[in-house]
Design a protein around this motif. Structure first.
Motif, PDB file in Angstrom:
ATOM      1  N   ARG A  93       0.923  -1.161   0.074  1.00  0.00           N
ATOM      2  CA  ARG A  93       0.033   0.199   0.019  1.00  0.00           C
ATOM      3  C   ARG A  93       0.860   1.177   0.055  1.00  0.00           C
ATOM      4  N   MET A  94       1.926   1.235   0.772  1.00  0.00           N
ATOM      5  CA  MET A  94       2.817   2.297   0.951  1.00  0.00           C
ATOM      6  C   MET A  94       3.555   2.579  -0.591  1.00  0.00           C
ATOM      7  N   VAL A  95       3.912   1.649  -1.031  1.00  0.00           N
ATOM      8  CA  VAL A  95       4.466   1.570  -2.413  1.00  0.00           C
ATOM      9  C   VAL A  95       3.495   2.233  -3.548  1.00  0.00           C
ATOM     10  N   SER A  96       2.378   1.617  -3.429  1.00  0.00           N
ATOM     11  CA  SER A  96       1.106   2.258  -4.236  1.00  0.00           C
ATOM     12  C   SER A  96       1.109   3.479  -4.049  1.00  0.00           C
ATOM     13  N   ILE A  97       1.031   4.161  -2.927  1.00  0.00           N
ATOM     14  CA  ILE A  97       0.734   5.638  -2.500  1.00  0.00           C
ATOM     15  C   ILE A  97       1.911   6.246  -3.070  1.00  0.00           C
ATOM     16  N   GLY A  98       3.144   5.595  -2.593  1.00  0.00           N
ATOM     17  CA  GLY A  98       4.198   6.386  -2.904  1.00  0.00           C
ATOM     18  C   GLY A  98       4.517   6.629  -4.395  1.00  0.00           C
ATOM     19  N   ARG A  99       4.059   5.591  -5.285  1.00  0.00           N
ATOM     20  CA  ARG A  99       4.251   5.595  -6.576  1.00  0.00           C
ATOM     21  C   ARG A  99       3.208   6.771  -7.138  1.00  0.00           C
ATOM     22  N   GLY A 100       2.042   6.989  -6.420  1.00  0.00           N
ATOM     23  CA  GLY A 100       0.966   8.118  -6.908  1.00  0.00           C
ATOM     24  C   GLY A 100       1.847   9.568  -6.439  1.00  0.00           C
ATOM     25  N   LEU A 101       2.421   9.405  -5.468  1.00  0.00           N
ATOM     26  CA  LEU A 101       2.921  10.702  -5.034  1.00  0.00           C
ATOM     27  C   LEU A 101       4.344  11.176  -5.840  1.00  0.00           C
ATOM     28  N   MET A 102       4.843  10.294  -6.495  1.00  0.00           N
ATOM     29  CA  MET A 102       6.167  10.480  -7.102  1.00  0.00           C
ATOM     30  C   MET A 102       5.556  11.347  -8.578  1.00  0.00           C
ATOM     31  N   ALA A 103       4.285  11.173  -8.798  1.00  0.00           N
ATOM     32  CA  ALA A 103       3.786  11.916 -10.161  1.00  0.00           C
ATOM     33  C   ALA A 103       3.801  13.429 -10.024  1.00  0.00           C
ATOM     34  N   GLU A 104       4.127  13.986 -10.997  1.00  0.00           N
ATOM     35  CA  GLU A 104       3.880  15.575 -11.081  1.00  0.00           C
ATOM     36  C   GLU A 104       2.454  15.819 -11.403  1.00  0.00           C
ATOM     37  N   ALA A 105       1.655  15.662 -10.266  1.00  0.00           N
ATOM     38  CA  ALA A 105       0.237  15.719 -10.772  1.00  0.00           C
ATOM     39  C   ALA A 105      -0.357  16.842  -9.822  1.00  0.00           C
ATOM     40  N   SER A 106      -1.601  17.457 -10.415  1.00  0.00           N
ATOM     41  CA  SER A 106      -1.975  18.505  -9.740  1.00  0.00           C
ATOM     42  C   SER A 106      -3.349  18.093  -9.196  1.00  0.00           C
ATOM     43  N   LEU A 107      -3.856  16.563  -9.519  1.00  0.00           N
ATOM     44  CA  LEU A 107      -4.897  16.266  -8.656  1.00  0.00           C
ATOM     45  C   LEU A 107      -4.369  14.793  -8.335  1.00  0.00           C
ATOM     46  N   PHE A 108      -4.800  14.439  -6.734  1.00  0.00           N
ATOM     47  CA  PHE A 108      -4.316  13.188  -6.571  1.00  0.00           C
ATOM     48  C   PHE A 108      -5.611  12.519  -6.022  1.00  0.00           C
ATOM     49  N   LEU A 109      -5.902  11.392  -6.490  1.00  0.00           N
ATOM     50  CA  LEU A 109      -6.994  10.856  -6.428  1.00  0.00           C
ATOM     51  C   LEU A 109      -6.668   9.424  -5.354  1.00  0.00           C
ATOM     52  N   VAL A 110      -7.252   9.461  -4.127  1.00  0.00           N
ATOM     53  CA  VAL A 110      -6.781   8.319  -3.356  1.00  0.00           C
ATOM     54  C   VAL A 110      -7.904   7.401  -3.084  1.00  0.00           C
ATOM     55  N   ASP A 111      -7.861   6.140  -3.270  1.00  0.00           N
ATOM     56  CA  ASP A 111      -9.080   5.494  -3.194  1.00  0.00           C
ATOM     57  C   ASP A 111      -8.946   4.528  -1.898  1.00  0.00           C
ATOM     58  N   GLU A 112      -9.596   4.617  -1.076  1.00  0.00           N
ATOM     59  CA  GLU A 112      -9.687   3.748   0.051  1.00  0.00           C
ATOM     60  C   GLU A 112      -8.273   3.497   0.699  1.00  0.00           C
ATOM     61  N   PRO A 113      -7.691   4.436   1.031  1.00  0.00           N
ATOM     62  CA  PRO A 113      -6.159   4.093   1.598  1.00  0.00           C
ATOM     63  C   PRO A 113      -5.973   3.107   2.719  1.00  0.00           C
ATOM     64  N   SER A 114      -6.977   3.004   3.367  1.00  0.00           N
ATOM     65  CA  SER A 114      -7.010   2.165   4.709  1.00  0.00           C
ATOM     66  C   SER A 114      -7.743   0.819   4.487  1.00  0.00           C
ATOM     67  N   LEU A 115      -8.230   0.601   3.195  1.00  0.00           N
ATOM     68  CA  LEU A 115      -8.982  -0.715   3.111  1.00  0.00           C
ATOM     69  C   LEU A 115      -7.938  -1.947   3.415  1.00  0.00           C
TER      70      LEU A 115
END
Lengths: 545, 293, 427, 240
Positions: free
Chosen positions: D153-175
């Motif tokens: 999960r950390m890797v998955s979120i970390g991958r998302g945060l690596m992006a140069e994005a203006s919108l982060f969509l985080v789906d059920e991070p605690s699931l």
């Protein structure tokens, strides 16, 4: 606008001239109803419901007594019922495929008598090849389609049986009738050998392994002196075709023997694919094996059984092949043969017997009958294959199904993405509304508003401006009745600031004790002006809704 | 037995097989497509190089460039015909394989019709000299083929390991859905992977033109060999393919010295069957670090 | 009621059409009235396409000449060309059936690799069937069952003569002094298909009757990836003469290149029929210098042969095949003679008898098939069946050597253009 | 700081085949905002995210990301245009493990930075992710397929945060994570500095979002149902 409305009340006051107002043409409210009821989404007449032809008379019970021996299966799946309207008996054929099969096989059976004489040899020879290849492809279809084993060793089994029986026939004088029988034993032995790795490997790895086996067989046969490396094949086996017969009779016999072989293979397909084994395997489709296993389906054993049964049958066909062609040649094992056969399966449609037969018919016809076309044949086959693979999911026989699936998808997408079907409510909202009257009311309301929108014209507004109160034309009367009928919350009203001098428009709150709220700053000098302004506001709301 | 000779032979064969298999392996690994039209691209690029040698110049670089470009164009053609229309449709693996088979069927007949049945030869790229290494005589084109395929294989391996495009390809092979989420376009990647593997096929075709001459069906044998090596190495693993190529090369060299040339095919397929029986997912099954997702 | 009536009408119409069809087509066939020769020609297969194309070209040349000169018996010759895969018995049978259907008056073909099923398919129709199939296994069947295969003629000697003649050739070379052998050993490198096996067997049968001995037999298998081990083997064996018994021109070209790089010094290297295919020289270029090869069927370099070569080059520019072009040309003329002598091409039996009894001297030599095998006699005489003592009684097996990137006939002596000269690796 | 619209969704409907999950939905998210999206299972939270990324079966309506129209109004192969949306500045951290099993953690993080600028700056970005998820530091060379659920999960979120994005969509991070780990993951998300970008976090466990996001939007049968600043009263109102 040519229509004029004469105020009927004018009759009571003959001194004044008859009041006449320019107004709308009459528009029936029915027109809106018709417009809504007209189905705007493009639909297709074919197959919205499956169409069954109804035959008169009884017969269901009679037909259900007839069975295909030795199965318990009925000859035709016929259901009988009483027509509730006509109160007559009628019957429906639920599954027409047996009829098509019988017709097609009959056509194949009588076609030799209609072949023009200058085509006879080529077509009959090709016909026999067709029968044999169709039989092979049906067995292969059992392996690939039913058992889901990607075996490319089909021709290795056929070839091994063909070579084995040809060898026995040449050297031990095996008679022709024993060759398919011995062939099936060879096929079974070969099948057992090939089936062992099938329990361990999957998909393309197994395909490669079997491809390797075929290649091994080919190389062995090419090199082995016993198996005719010196003659480019093993020839001189006993044949069921009497050599003394004239050519035409020989070809006819060959053709019908091939056809009989194909029919045998069709029965085998039916008994394996349609019975217990086939059903067990359909419960365990690819990638769902674990689930099937968890529900107690022993799919491995079923697969191996299917594989062995079809190997047996392929061996039989191999034996038949060598008595038909009086021997066997290494090209049975060649990559091209396999490729062409694969294209037959794909063009017809994987997993169905009719696909195997039709695909074989098409490809054998192109490849074997149109021999004077030269290279164009392969271009044609290749193009056909490409088109089928690109556009069809299940080959030619999957077209109907795929078309239906596509149409249903499009229809449901359209239906579900349209906001306004049925009026104001979304389907999901509608299901959650306990009082269904509300749904119907909203639908009616929407329809009524759509109709009234059509009535709003400059003439109508002009009429109202001239005389907000009193008798009006039919159109204006309809509009005003609708406005007056609206519920109280947020309904517009006129408040008197100073009688005869100053009026303003307010909106009622709808709840007792809560004061109306002002909607605009403007004040009007006369009641008529205020009435008209209020009317305009409502018209605007109507048009915007 | 002359060991130097066996080793030299094994290396040559391993290099040839590696060059043949690597394009197929990359195609499978990134696009999930078993490119049965590889043989057609191989033959086509051979003809491209031959035309260039006839009409433009017999210079080695020009011939090679023509081969690579034709191969890339062939790859793009296969991609446009057999990958783009169906890559997101059900049953893609089987349908893609059969679509490429169809392309190769039609393509080979077209080559036969246009260029005639007679094989063509390309000019010798590396000259006609020869040297003796450890008592084994090697011709220049053989050495050239070995050296360039070693360079090529290591370049591709390195590129796959370290570059951004390589990462994209590897990501797409593991989880195409997640790949689209991180911004990898399947179709665009498809086009450049096919152009790349087509170019590799073209290069292989030019390099091996002294062994497999340019002919309408000259690609079939290389394709079957390449496919066996790629599958044996484990579909999708470039490294596995390299190891498989080495194993099969050694096997072939040993067989032809110990038993005789006619047993090469037999031992080769026997070895493949053996490897698959031991490792049902090819050699890469041993190398695979990750568990099944 | 009307509904039923119309349906019956339709069915009746269909049946009538089906009955009428044969008559219609037969009438149209008679109206054209040419003499038809069926040419099963491989156009799409992976093997044999080049030879078959040569055959078609040669036949076309003859047909055009004959038609321009007024045809045969006042009738035009026409071809019926069908495709076949020479390796597949089913395909060959269907091709022949197709020709039988079109009622051809004769069939001419280069070869198929499954001759027995092919001949079987024509065994009831029995029109003259002339082909250059070059297989003793097949002609033996003809000898065994003349009733069934009496209409099949092999327009060249069988392949066994390659083996039988090889020692004779070596001896003559040795006797003439143009070749000084290292030793009397003969090393055979054999491929696995029927053709090569038969040649190898014949050579092994012939060797004990000569002064030469068998040094070694090495087996190879198409496709040969790398000739290295074979060349290694040749060097290790060190025999005086080497016969590379293979059949693919492209692989021969690969062989000669590798052999030139690392040769066995002083050995005479003989290549089987393959180099006759035009691409051999194109592919191997200068590397082919000095190699010897032969064919039992080839266009002579005498006057007749040269005239034919010129005509052919004019009609079909480019590189010319030297085997089946001439064979097809001869076959069509032989058929023309037979038809003119018999007077009616549809009397198959008479035509076949005429062909059997009579002979024809064409651009490829003397065709005389009056023997039990119904194959052309072979020259030079090697002591085995169906050979001719003198050149003008048989078809000469032509031995060539590549000299200055050209094929030159070096043997048999009556036909030779030049003498054998030392290959580059002899010195 | 000036507020600009990062995401503007108008009249979005989306679904899969005959099923329509999202109905005519409007949503505006401004830069610098951290928005919570709550709602029961199956009410379209994930579908909204997938719809924005173009991964649903079909969809209609307009989606503007940084003023660029990225919505598609015809049925499409899911994912066919997703990479373009991603290049316009979207980072989707999907529900469950959408990971590349064979890649190492480091390669995995790199794969999140496929836009040209992010690729150039990937070293610093990796640093930043490692600051947020220190446990990953030791695992950089391990294949992701071998990690535990929380680490993945950390890797998955970390991958998302690596992006140069203006919108982060985080789906059920605690699931599917243990409550403690889930909370840690959410803490990490809250600690991300947004700057000009925005973040939407979909979560069923409203308690985790309480008081930590700028606003909360409820979702009910495919429609947005009111919004509020994050407070438990909101939860009671929406859920009953």
């Amino acid at each position: 606008m040519t229509a004029t409305w004469k105020n009927p009340i004018s009759a009571f006051d003959p001194e004044k001239p008859v009041e006449e107002v320019v107004t709308n043409d009459y528009l029936s409210p029915q027109s809106q109803w018709d417009a809504v009821r007209a189905y705007n989404v493009p639909t297709y007449e074919v197959g919205r419901l499956r169409y069954y032809h109804k035959w008169g008379g009884h017969g269901a019970r009679l037909w259900s007594r007839l069975r295909y021996w030795p199965t318990r299966r009925r000859v035709l799946d016929i259901s009988g019922e009483y027509n509730a309207k006509t109160l007559r008996r009628q019957k429906t054929i639920e599954d027409k495929r047996p009829i098509w099969w019988v017709l097609a096989l009959l056509a194949l059976a009588i076609v030799p008598f209609f072949i023009p004489e200058n085509q006879q040899n080529a077509l009959l020879t090709a016909g026999a090849v067709f029968g044999i290849y169709a039989a092979i492809n049906l067995c292969w279809m059992l392996i690939i389609g039913t058992a889901g084993i990607y075996s490319l060793a089909t021709y290795a089994v056929v070839g091994a049986a063909a070579y084995g029986t040809a060898y026995l026939s040449i050297h031990l004088g095996l008679p022709w009738w024993a060759m398919p029988l011995i062939g099936s034993i060879i096929g079974l032995v070969f099948g057992v050998i090939i089936a062992i790795p099938a329990t361990r490997l999957e998909g393309f790895y197994y395909a490669l392994l079997t491809l390797g086996l075929v290649e091994l067989c080919r190389v062995y046969v090419l090199q082995s002196r016993e198996f005719g490396s010196a003659t480019g094949g093993l020839f001189g086996a006993d044949s069921y075709i009497p050599q003394a017969w004239p050519q035409h009779d020989q070809l006819m016999l060959g053709y019908y023997a091939g056809l009989a072989l194909m029919i045998l293979a069709l029965f085998l397909f039916r008994f394996v694919n349609g019975k217990r084994l086939g059903r067990v395997l359909r419960m365990a489709p690819e990638k769902r094996e674990a689930f099937a296993e968890a529900t107690g389906v022993n799919y491995r054993a079923a697969r191996i059984q299917v594989f062995l049964i079809s190997s047996l049958a392929l061996g039989f066909i191999g034996g038949f092949y060598s008595t038909h062609f009086r021997g066997a040649a290494p090209n049975l094992f060649s990559f091209d043969t396999m490729l062409l056969s694969l294209s037959m399966l794909v063009i017809g449609g994987l997993g169905r017997s009719e696909g195997a037969v039709l695909g074989t018919l098409i490809v054998v016809f192109i490849d074997r009958v149109l021999v004077d076309w030269g290279p164009m044949r392969f271009v044609l086959i290749g193009t056909l294959m490409l088109l089928v693979v690109l556009f069809l999911r299940g080959g030619l026989f999957g077209i109907k199904e795929q078309f239906r699936a596509w149409r249903d998808k499009k229809k449901s997408e359209n239906r579900s993405s349209r906001a306004e079907k049925g009026g104001e409510m979304l389907p999901e909202e509608a299901t959650e509304t306990p009082n269904k009257d509300i749904i119907y009311f909203r639908r009616f309301d929407k329809m009524q508003r759509d109709f009234l929108k059509k009535l709003i014209t400059p003439e109508l507004i002009e009429e109202h401006r001239k005389r907000p109160l009193g008798q009006h034309s039919e159109a204006l009367e309809r509009v005003l009745t609708y406005f007056r009928r609206q519920p109280l919350n947020d309904k517009y009203a006129i408040t008197v600031i100073e009688p005869f001098k100053s009026y303003r428009i307010v909106a009622l709150s709808g709840s007792r004790g809560v004061a109306p709220r002002l909607v605009e700053d403007k004040t009007y000098g006369t009641p008529d002006e205020a009435y008209h302004a209020l009317f305009m506001r409502r018209v605007q709301d109507l048009l915007e809704s | 037995m002359n060991w130097g000779f066996v080793i030299a032979n094994a290396i040559t064969l391993a290099c040839i097989y590696g060059t043949l298999a690597i394009g197929l392996s990359i195609t499978w690994s990134s696009l999930g497509l078993i490119n049965m039209a590889y043989g057609f691209i191989f033959a086509l690029s051979g003809y491209g190089a031959w035309l260039a040698a006839q009409h433009v110049s017999a210079n080695g670089f020009i011939v090679m460039a023509a081969g690579i470009l034709t191969g890339a164009a062939g790859g793009l053609l296969v991609c446009a015909l057999a990958f783009i229309p169906i890559h997101d449709k059900p049953n893609f693996t089987v349908r893609g394989m059969i679509a490429t088979l169809a392309v190769s069927l039609v393509g080979n007949q077209a080559l036969l019709w246009y260029f005639g049945p007679r094989a063509k030869s390309l000019p010798q790229l590396f000259g006609a000299s020869q040297t003796s290494i450890f008592g084994v005589v090697m011709t220049a084109d053989k050495i050239g083929a070995v050296v360039s395929s070693v360079v090529l294989l290591s370049a591709v391996l390195l590129w796959m390991r370290s570059s951004r495009r390589g990462l994209e390809i590897r990501a797409m092979m593991m989880n195409p859905h997640a790949a689209s989420i991180v911004g990898i376009g399947v179709r665009r990647t498809g086009f450049y992977v096919m152009a790349l593997t087509g170019g590799l096929a073209g290069l292989a075709s030019v390099l091996l033109s002294q062994t497999y001459y340019v002919g309408p069906f000259s690609g079939i044998t290389p394709m079957v060999k390449g496919l066996s090596v790629a599958l044996c190495g484990g579909l999708g693993s470039v490294f596995g393919a390299v190891i498989a190529a080495a194993l099969l090369g050694i096997n072939e060299a040993m067989t032809s010295v110990v038993f005789g040339g006619q047993y090469v095919l037999i031992t080769q397929f026997a070895l493949i069957i053996l490897i698959l029986l031991i490792r049902p997912r090819g050699i890469a099954g041993i190398l695979d670090k990750a568990r099944e997702a | 009621m009307t509904h039923r009536f119309s349906r019956r009408h339709v069915v009746g119409g269909l049946a009538a059409g089906a009955v009428a069809m044969p008559f219609v087509s037969r009438r149209s066939a008679r109206a054209a009235d040419p003499i038809l020769i069926g040419l099963p020609t491989a156009q799409t297969a992976q093997a044999g396409v080049a030879d078959h194309a040569d055959y078609l070209n040669g036949a076309t040349l003859a047909m055009e000449e004959i038609n321009a000169a007024g045809g045969v018996l006042g009738r035009e010759i026409q071809f019926v060309v069908v495709d076949l895969d020479p390796l597949s018995p089913e395909s060959c049978q269907i091709a022949i059936s197709k020709l039988v259907d079109t009622k051809v008056h004769a069939i001419g073909c280069a070869f198929t690799l499954v001759p027995i099923p092919t001949a079987d398919a024509s065994s009831k129709y029995k029109c003259p069937f002339l082909w250059g199939v070059t297989q003793r296994n097949y002609t033996e069947e003809v000898a065994k069952d003349p009733e069934k295969y009496g209409h099949c003629f092999q327009t060249d000697p069988s392949e066994v003569h390659y083996g039988y003649t090889f020692p004779t050739f070596l001896k003559d070379m040795k006797d003439q002094g143009v070749w000084k052998p290292l030793n009397n050993g003969v090393h055979i490198v054999q491929e696995q298909i029927a053709y090569n096996q038969t040649i190898s067997k014949a050579l092994q049968a012939a060797l004990p009757n000569s002064e030469f001995t068998l040094a070694k037999v090495t087996d190879i298998q198409y496709p040969v990836q790398d000739w290295g081990p074979v060349i290694q083997d040749i060097k290790a064996t060190g025999a005086g003469a080497v016969m590379i018994d293979h059949w693919v021109a492209a692989e021969y070209a690969a062989f000669v290149k590798q052999y030139q790089a690392d040769p066995l010094k002083g050995a005479l290297v003989y290549l089987q029929y393959g180099p006759s295919q035009p691409e051999f020289l194109e592919l191997s270029g200068a590397a082919a210098e000095g190699f010897v090869w032969s064919t039992v069927l080839g266009v002579y370099a005498d006057e007749k042969g040269k005239a034919f070569r010129e005509k052919y080059q004019k009609r079909f520019p480019g590189i010319m095949g030297l085997c089946y072009t001439g064979n097809a040309y001869d076959t069509v003329y032989f058929l023309k003679n037979a038809w003119e002598a018999v007077g009616d091409p549809s009397k198959f039996k008479e035509v076949c008898n005429w062909i059997r009894v009579n002979s024809y001297r064409g651009v490829c030599g003397f065709m005389d098939m009056n023997n039990k095998y119904q194959e052309c006699a072979h020259f030079p005489d090697n002591g085995y069946d169906v050979t001719a003592k003198e050149l003008e009684k048989g078809m000469g097996q032509l031995f060539f050597q590549v000299q200055d990137v050209q094929h030159k006939i070096i043997y048999p002596d009556p036909l030779k253009e030049v003498a054998l000269r030392p290959a580059p690796w002899w010195t | 700081m000036e507020k600009k619209e990062v995401l503007n969704v108008k009249g979005l409907s989306a679904g899969y085949g005959p099923m329509r999950v999202i109905h005519d939905l409007d949503l505006i998210v401004y830069s610098g905002e951290r928005v919570g999206l709550v709602g029961l299972n199956g009410h379209g939270k994930s579908t909204l995210f997938l719809g924005i990324a173009g991964l649903t079966g079909w969809q209609r309506g307009s989606i503007k990301l940084n003023g660029v129209e990225v919505g598609r109004t015809r049925s499409q192969g899911p994912g066919r245009y997703t990479h373009q949306v991603v290049h316009h500045g979207l980072a989707l951290i999907p529900q469950g493990d959408e990971i590349f099993t064979g890649l190492t953690v480091e390669e995995h993080l790199d794969s999140g930075a496929f836009t040209p600028r992010a690729w150039r700056e990937r070293a610093e970005r990796k640093e930043r992710v490692l600051r947020i998820f220190p446990p990953l530091k030791k695992l950089m060379k391990t294949a992701v397929g071998r990690l535990s659920g929380g680490e993945r999960r950390m890797v998955s979120i970390g991958r998302g945060l690596m992006a140069e994005a203006s919108l982060f969509l985080v789906d059920e991070p605690s699931l599917g994570l243990a409550p403690k780990i889930g909370k840690g993951v959410l803490d990490a998300l809250m600690s991300v500095e947004l700057g000009q970008s925005a973040m939407i976090i979909a979560e069923q466990n409203v308690a985790l979002l309480e008081g930590r996001v700028d606003r909360v939007i409820g979702m009910h049968v495919g429609k947005l149902k009111g919004e509020a600043s994050a407070s438990l009263t909101f939860q009671t109102r929406v859920m009953t």
